[in-house]
Scaffold this motif. Sequence first.
Motif, mmCIF file in Angstrom:
data_model
loop_
_atom_site.group_PDB
_atom_site.id
_atom_site.type_symbol
_atom_site.label_atom_id
_atom_site.label_comp_id
_atom_site.label_asym_id
_atom_site.label_seq_id
_atom_site.Cartn_x
_atom_site.Cartn_y
_atom_site.Cartn_z
ATOM 1 N N GLY A 107 2.472 173.568 34.525
ATOM 2 C CA GLY A 107 3.440 172.744 33.808
ATOM 3 C C GLY A 107 4.644 173.519 33.313
ATOM 4 O O GLY A 107 5.643 172.917 32.888
ATOM 5 N N ARG A 108 4.561 174.847 33.348
ATOM 6 C CA ARG A 108 5.682 175.676 32.900
ATOM 7 C C ARG A 108 6.874 175.476 33.837
ATOM 8 O O ARG A 108 6.722 175.375 35.041
ATOM 9 C CB ARG A 108 5.267 177.135 32.849
ATOM 10 C CG ARG A 108 6.289 178.064 32.224
ATOM 11 C CD ARG A 108 5.681 179.451 32.049
ATOM 12 N NE ARG A 108 4.569 179.413 31.089
ATOM 13 C CZ ARG A 108 3.623 180.349 31.011
ATOM 14 N NH1 ARG A 108 3.641 181.383 31.834
ATOM 15 N NH2 ARG A 108 2.666 180.247 30.108
ATOM 16 N N GLN A 109 8.057 175.430 33.255
ATOM 17 C CA GLN A 109 9.258 175.061 34.014
ATOM 18 C C GLN A 109 10.407 176.014 33.711
ATOM 19 O O GLN A 109 10.513 176.528 32.589
ATOM 20 C CB GLN A 109 9.659 173.622 33.650
ATOM 21 C CG GLN A 109 10.864 173.065 34.355
ATOM 22 C CD GLN A 109 11.047 171.590 34.067
ATOM 23 O OE1 GLN A 109 10.183 170.770 34.360
ATOM 24 N NE2 GLN A 109 12.185 171.234 33.475
ATOM 25 N N VAL A 110 11.228 176.275 34.727
ATOM 26 C CA VAL A 110 12.456 177.047 34.533
ATOM 27 C C VAL A 110 13.604 176.316 35.228
ATOM 28 O O VAL A 110 13.410 175.554 36.167
ATOM 29 C CB VAL A 110 12.341 178.478 35.084
ATOM 30 C CG1 VAL A 110 11.348 179.290 34.297
ATOM 31 C CG2 VAL A 110 11.989 178.482 36.568
ATOM 32 N N GLY A 111 14.807 176.585 34.740
ATOM 33 C CA GLY A 111 15.985 175.928 35.290
ATOM 34 C C GLY A 111 16.568 174.974 34.274
ATOM 35 O O GLY A 111 16.110 174.895 33.132
ATOM 36 N N GLN A 162 15.196 179.175 47.431
ATOM 37 C CA GLN A 162 15.043 180.616 47.228
ATOM 38 C C GLN A 162 16.270 181.200 46.537
ATOM 39 O O GLN A 162 16.157 182.068 45.671
ATOM 40 C CB GLN A 162 14.816 181.303 48.572
ATOM 41 C CG GLN A 162 13.495 180.942 49.237
ATOM 42 C CD GLN A 162 13.352 181.577 50.599
ATOM 43 O OE1 GLN A 162 14.253 181.540 51.426
ATOM 44 N NE2 GLN A 162 12.201 182.171 50.857
ATOM 45 N N ARG A 163 17.450 180.735 46.939
ATOM 46 C CA ARG A 163 18.682 181.266 46.358
ATOM 47 C C ARG A 163 18.793 180.986 44.869
ATOM 48 O O ARG A 163 19.458 181.724 44.141
ATOM 49 C CB ARG A 163 19.900 180.660 47.070
ATOM 50 C CG ARG A 163 20.145 181.191 48.463
ATOM 51 C CD ARG A 163 21.431 180.618 49.004
ATOM 52 N NE ARG A 163 21.703 181.077 50.359
ATOM 53 C CZ ARG A 163 22.773 180.735 51.054
ATOM 54 N NH1 ARG A 163 23.674 179.922 50.513
ATOM 55 N NH2 ARG A 163 22.952 181.189 52.271
ATOM 56 N N ALA A 164 18.151 179.930 44.408
ATOM 57 C CA ALA A 164 18.245 179.574 42.990
ATOM 58 C C ALA A 164 17.598 180.635 42.102
ATOM 59 O O ALA A 164 17.928 180.740 40.917
ATOM 60 C CB ALA A 164 17.597 178.209 42.750
ATOM 61 N N GLY A 165 16.681 181.425 42.669
ATOM 62 C CA GLY A 165 16.057 182.506 41.909
ATOM 63 C C GLY A 165 15.220 182.033 40.739
ATOM 64 O O GLY A 165 15.137 182.718 39.712
ATOM 65 N N ALA A 198 12.388 174.399 38.700
ATOM 66 C CA ALA A 198 11.093 174.781 39.267
ATOM 67 C C ALA A 198 9.997 174.670 38.220
ATOM 68 O O ALA A 198 10.240 174.871 37.025
ATOM 69 C CB ALA A 198 11.147 176.204 39.813
ATOM 70 N N ARG A 199 8.794 174.363 38.678
ATOM 71 C CA ARG A 199 7.649 174.301 37.767
ATOM 72 C C ARG A 199 6.373 174.668 38.517
ATOM 73 O O ARG A 199 6.296 174.526 39.747
ATOM 74 C CB ARG A 199 7.495 172.901 37.157
ATOM 75 C CG ARG A 199 7.029 171.838 38.124
ATOM 76 C CD ARG A 199 6.916 170.478 37.461
ATOM 77 N NE ARG A 199 6.322 169.468 38.325
ATOM 78 C CZ ARG A 199 6.972 168.797 39.247
ATOM 79 N NH1 ARG A 199 8.265 169.012 39.438
ATOM 80 N NH2 ARG A 199 6.365 167.902 39.997
ATOM 81 N N VAL A 200 5.398 175.163 37.781
ATOM 82 C CA VAL A 200 4.071 175.390 38.345
ATOM 83 C C VAL A 200 3.321 174.064 38.271
ATOM 84 O O VAL A 200 3.095 173.521 37.188
ATOM 85 C CB VAL A 200 3.308 176.478 37.562
ATOM 86 C CG1 VAL A 200 1.893 176.643 38.120
ATOM 87 C CG2 VAL A 200 4.051 177.804 37.628
ATOM 88 N N SER A 201 2.957 173.530 39.431
ATOM 89 C CA SER A 201 2.341 172.204 39.455
ATOM 90 C C SER A 201 0.822 172.242 39.551
ATOM 91 O O SER A 201 0.163 171.201 39.444
ATOM 92 C CB SER A 201 2.914 171.381 40.618
ATOM 93 O OG SER A 201 2.975 172.130 41.811
ATOM 94 N N GLY A 202 0.248 173.444 39.727
ATOM 95 C CA GLY A 202 -1.207 173.529 39.749
ATOM 96 C C GLY A 202 -1.692 174.933 40.047
ATOM 97 O O GLY A 202 -1.035 175.684 40.768
ATOM 98 N N ILE A 206 9.790 172.566 43.364
ATOM 99 C CA ILE A 206 11.205 172.689 43.027
ATOM 100 C C ILE A 206 11.891 171.372 43.333
ATOM 101 O O ILE A 206 11.828 170.873 44.462
ATOM 102 C CB ILE A 206 11.876 173.835 43.806
ATOM 103 C CG1 ILE A 206 11.254 175.174 43.423
ATOM 104 C CG2 ILE A 206 13.383 173.864 43.542
ATOM 105 C CD1 ILE A 206 11.821 176.353 44.176
ATOM 106 N N ASP A 207 12.510 170.790 42.317
ATOM 107 C CA ASP A 207 13.247 169.533 42.477
ATOM 108 C C ASP A 207 14.744 169.818 42.430
ATOM 109 O O ASP A 207 15.212 170.562 41.559
ATOM 110 C CB ASP A 207 12.889 168.548 41.362
ATOM 111 C CG ASP A 207 11.454 168.065 41.474
ATOM 112 O OD1 ASP A 207 11.101 167.507 42.528
ATOM 113 O OD2 ASP A 207 10.679 168.252 40.512
ATOM 114 N N ALA A 208 15.477 169.240 43.371
ATOM 115 C CA ALA A 208 16.924 169.414 43.436
ATOM 116 C C ALA A 208 17.610 168.068 43.286
ATOM 117 O O ALA A 208 17.205 167.074 43.908
ATOM 118 C CB ALA A 208 17.330 170.056 44.763
#
Length: 281
Positions: free
Chosen positions: A9-13, A66-69, A105-109, A123-125
Amino acid sequence: MSLDLGAVGRQVGPAVVEWSSTDAILYALGVGAGQLDPAAERELTTENSNGVTQQILPTFAIVLSQRAGLAVDIGQVDRAKVVHGEQKLTLHQPLSVEGSASLTARVSGIFDKGSGALIRTTIDAVDPASGAPLFTSEGASFLRGAGGFGGPKEAPADWPEPHREPDVSVAVPTRTDQALLYRLSGDRNPLHSDPVLATRAGFDRPILHGLCTFGITARAALQALQVDPGALASISGRFTKPVLPGETFTVSLWKDGDRTIYRTADGDGDAVLDRGVLTTR
């Protein structure tokens, strides 16, 4: 090594990435477009051919991811023990030849596989201006030696394994310098370019990027099915064997209602990309 099981559930961006028509062309060349015949596939490899409108190979969206880092913190893990296992891309609308996207981005499982842990990331865009969904990239990585923690078990995904001859089968050669060309799209992992590092990792020479194999397969499948690149709705597959540049792939396709099942094999007939599913609009 300590995998943080609380990372689910942790998310970045968000992070905004931009791309140009030149980026789209370089990616297409990196996955073999125009290799056999420079006059063919000009919609993917040129921006100014007479009577040809440039298009983008939709799996380029994974390069943007990938480029989003966007690296989500999953604890102190040995990256050398992480293997890319699966990849899925869903296009919510056709990808433009040039543009920008805002990615999160997030860890989904995280699942216990006994000998290791399976970590799923999503990763959702979206369009930065309108917020409209553009694509979703879902990856699964296997962390060797991190299993046995008593975590949840993931039920096997349904995959209609074909038990008949493929409807279409196409041979797809790769260049000996394919990895060197593909890496210019952003993945500079030296495992794919440095003979010394490749030898330390147990390979005779640098191996091909898994996502290059993924892009080559998508390109070959769309071409064999005579489907416009913009009509791709989703594509997924499981990486099963490393590939050396210069191999000739065989991409086998089975039509199954509104989807196509596929498998990509190397010159020995071993699957390198398996459990594949492709859908179109």
